[in-house]
Design a protein around this motif. Sequence first.
Motif, short mmCIF file in Angstrom:
data_model
loop_
_atom_site.label_atom_id
_atom_site.label_comp_id
_atom_site.label_asym_id
_atom_site.label_seq_id
_atom_site.Cartn_x
_atom_site.Cartn_y
_atom_site.Cartn_z
N PRO A 24 -11.04 -9.84 10.14
CA PRO A 24 -9.72 -10.28 10.63
C PRO A 24 -8.90 -10.99 9.57
N GLN A 25 -9.59 -11.79 8.71
CA GLN A 25 -8.84 -12.55 7.70
C GLN A 25 -8.14 -11.65 6.68
N ASP A 26 -8.63 -10.42 6.49
CA ASP A 26 -7.96 -9.50 5.56
C ASP A 26 -6.57 -9.13 6.07
N LEU A 27 -6.49 -8.78 7.35
CA LEU A 27 -5.20 -8.48 7.97
C LEU A 27 -4.32 -9.72 7.98
N VAL A 28 -4.92 -10.86 8.32
CA VAL A 28 -4.16 -12.11 8.40
C VAL A 28 -3.58 -12.50 7.05
N LYS A 29 -4.36 -12.32 5.97
CA LYS A 29 -3.86 -12.66 4.63
C LYS A 29 -2.64 -11.81 4.27
N CYS A 30 -2.67 -10.54 4.63
CA CYS A 30 -1.53 -9.67 4.34
C CYS A 30 -0.30 -10.10 5.13
N VAL A 31 -0.50 -10.43 6.38
CA VAL A 31 0.61 -10.88 7.23
C VAL A 31 1.17 -12.19 6.69
N TRP A 32 0.28 -13.11 6.34
CA TRP A 32 0.70 -14.41 5.79
C TRP A 32 1.49 -14.21 4.50
N ALA A 33 1.03 -13.30 3.65
CA ALA A 33 1.71 -13.05 2.38
C ALA A 33 3.12 -12.53 2.62
N LYS A 37 0.98 0.17 -10.96
CA LYS A 37 0.84 1.59 -11.27
C LYS A 37 -0.35 2.22 -10.54
N ASN A 38 -1.33 1.40 -10.20
CA ASN A 38 -2.52 1.90 -9.49
C ASN A 38 -2.48 1.54 -8.01
N ALA A 39 -1.29 1.28 -7.48
CA ALA A 39 -1.14 0.83 -6.10
C ALA A 39 -1.74 1.82 -5.10
N GLN A 40 -1.45 3.10 -5.27
CA GLN A 40 -1.94 4.09 -4.32
C GLN A 40 -3.46 4.13 -4.31
N TYR A 41 -4.07 4.06 -5.49
CA TYR A 41 -5.53 4.09 -5.57
C TYR A 41 -6.15 2.88 -4.86
N ILE A 42 -5.59 1.69 -5.10
CA ILE A 42 -6.15 0.47 -4.51
C ILE A 42 -6.04 0.51 -2.99
N CYS A 43 -4.86 0.91 -2.49
CA CYS A 43 -4.62 0.88 -1.04
C CYS A 43 -5.35 2.00 -0.30
N GLU A 44 -5.61 3.12 -0.97
CA GLU A 44 -6.30 4.23 -0.32
C GLU A 44 -7.81 4.17 -0.48
N LYS A 45 -8.29 3.65 -1.62
CA LYS A 45 -9.73 3.65 -1.90
C LYS A 45 -10.36 2.26 -1.86
N GLY A 46 -9.54 1.24 -2.03
CA GLY A 46 -10.08 -0.12 -2.09
C GLY A 46 -10.51 -0.64 -0.73
N ARG A 47 -11.37 -1.64 -0.76
CA ARG A 47 -11.78 -2.29 0.47
C ARG A 47 -10.61 -3.13 1.02
N PRO A 48 -10.58 -3.41 2.32
CA PRO A 48 -9.53 -4.27 2.88
C PRO A 48 -9.44 -5.62 2.16
N LEU A 49 -10.60 -6.16 1.73
CA LEU A 49 -10.60 -7.43 1.02
C LEU A 49 -9.81 -7.33 -0.28
N SER A 50 -9.96 -6.22 -0.98
CA SER A 50 -9.24 -6.04 -2.25
C SER A 50 -7.73 -5.98 -2.03
N ILE A 51 -7.32 -5.25 -0.99
CA ILE A 51 -5.89 -5.17 -0.67
C ILE A 51 -5.35 -6.55 -0.32
#
Length: 583
Positions: A153-162, A106-120
Amino acid sequence: LQMGNVLESIGKMGLTTPTVKRLLSVVQSKDCSKWIVEKGQTQTVANVAWALARLNCHAEIFFEEVNRQAEWLTTEGNAQDIASVVWACGMLQIRYCPNVFDFTEKNAQYICEKGRPLSIARVMWTCAKLNVHLPDFFRQLERNVGRLKHGKPQDLVKCVWACATMGSKKSFPNLFAEIEEQAYWITNTEKVQNISNTAWACAKLGIEAPKFFDLLNARAEHIVQNGRVQEIVNCAWACASLEHKATRLFFETNKHASFLIADKTDNKFGGGIPQNAATLAWSCATLRIHAPKVFEALERNANWLCTQGNAQDIGNAIWSCALMGFDAPNLFSGVAQRADWLIERQKIQDLLHICYAFVVADVAKTHEKTFHKMWNIIIDENPHVFDNDRLNEIAQVEAFARVDGINLRKLPHALQSRIDISKALTVDDDIGLHFQKEISILLARVGFEHEEEISPLSMPLSGGLLSIDMGCRRRKVAIECDGPTHFLIDAETGDVTCTENGPTIAKRRFLERSGWTVINLNYQDRIKAFNGGYDEKWLLERLLDAGVKFESRIVMQRTNSDSRRTETKRIKTNHPRSAWNTL
């Protein structure tokens, strides 16, 4: 707050002293867990959850309280607090916190727009770990994918891996486009794991990413010297799966083969796993990379691989040796000794790989008892489990065995029908096919009567399988036009060598045992002859060397239009070898 700060510090240091254990037992009690969640701030709850995960402490009561207060946590907390709790659930494999994930969605937009890359990245990583699908979160990530480049770089990599772990590709075009955009950023990191995970994800989803893999290849020395064995092998597997000939990477793995393939476990680099050894060999064989030290190390450690590896490891290893034309008597003997164990596992594809390797390496007679046992298991399988390539393998095994004098059990009617309608395996590329057409024209010029794509046996093989490129049935002369796919590739230069691969050697042996005189024409020799202006002479010499006799004397002379080209005239003679004397 003090409790949260203390536990966070303990988690960062990884302390497990008796005092820490007593403290954790207090935290896990019902009263203390309820007190922390109800009286603490969201940051306190997040810090405690994070610390418990770092210390691998499954505090069920604490996380049940967190689940009850999930709405408060996600409403009052910031993106980092939410992500820390979600990440802790993933680390501890906690699946009894559905409210946490519902309110995170439910808070997806807030996390992805305001959160740090590490949080995403933490939320995405947890979704993959626990197989939790948060559709709106995924959509918001795709819309805000540009934010990831502001992290590490690992933040992007974690998302890709997921995404790869969850099998999601179509939903994330922007995310995977970012791999190419940020290819230098990802590959220039000191962490080989980032490169390895990205490569694995691309291969898993079939994403080619040429710029990324070119840069991976450029970092080959760093990868092999600083990466764990699993990370190095993942890179090799990804390149092979996507048919990216990263020759520098394979050159480095060949140099360090004795370290990468070893009967021991290195705590730092994670060696000593049969799967890694087999996968590395499979990668070399799939790309036809000539890496002799890899296969020498595999043969040296054959007993370890056959006793500790699973059926897939053994099947891939022996298949790779056969494909590369590498003689591996210890490996084949080890497989024969474990035949009963392999048959019990009923891994049909692995058994088929082994039978195919036996006939290609010409050891089926040596291990005939094992060969028969495995064959009987394979042909009793439901024919519909075999894809086109596997059906062709079965047909080749049967054909090779027949010529070798091995009496195999006849194929069941249903399986034979499936093979009959399957398409023959195409092994050559456009260069090889063009080469074949050119040779056919040259053969006609020198007066060699021939047909194209003819069956080597009196009864045609299914789908044109093992057909002769060009040949004359009357003379029993077979001409094989060997394009680039018939030869191994040099690991250092990336050039095609003159070393034939296993199937090419096996086919020549098959044709010779079937009574044919075989002439293998290397496309590289043809190019040299063409550039030198003596292509007809070159072809004629090959025919004469093989004992082919002509009814006409061959006279070669220059044409007026092209001083490099020759034309052929045939004059009736009773001396077939006179052609040789006039060249």
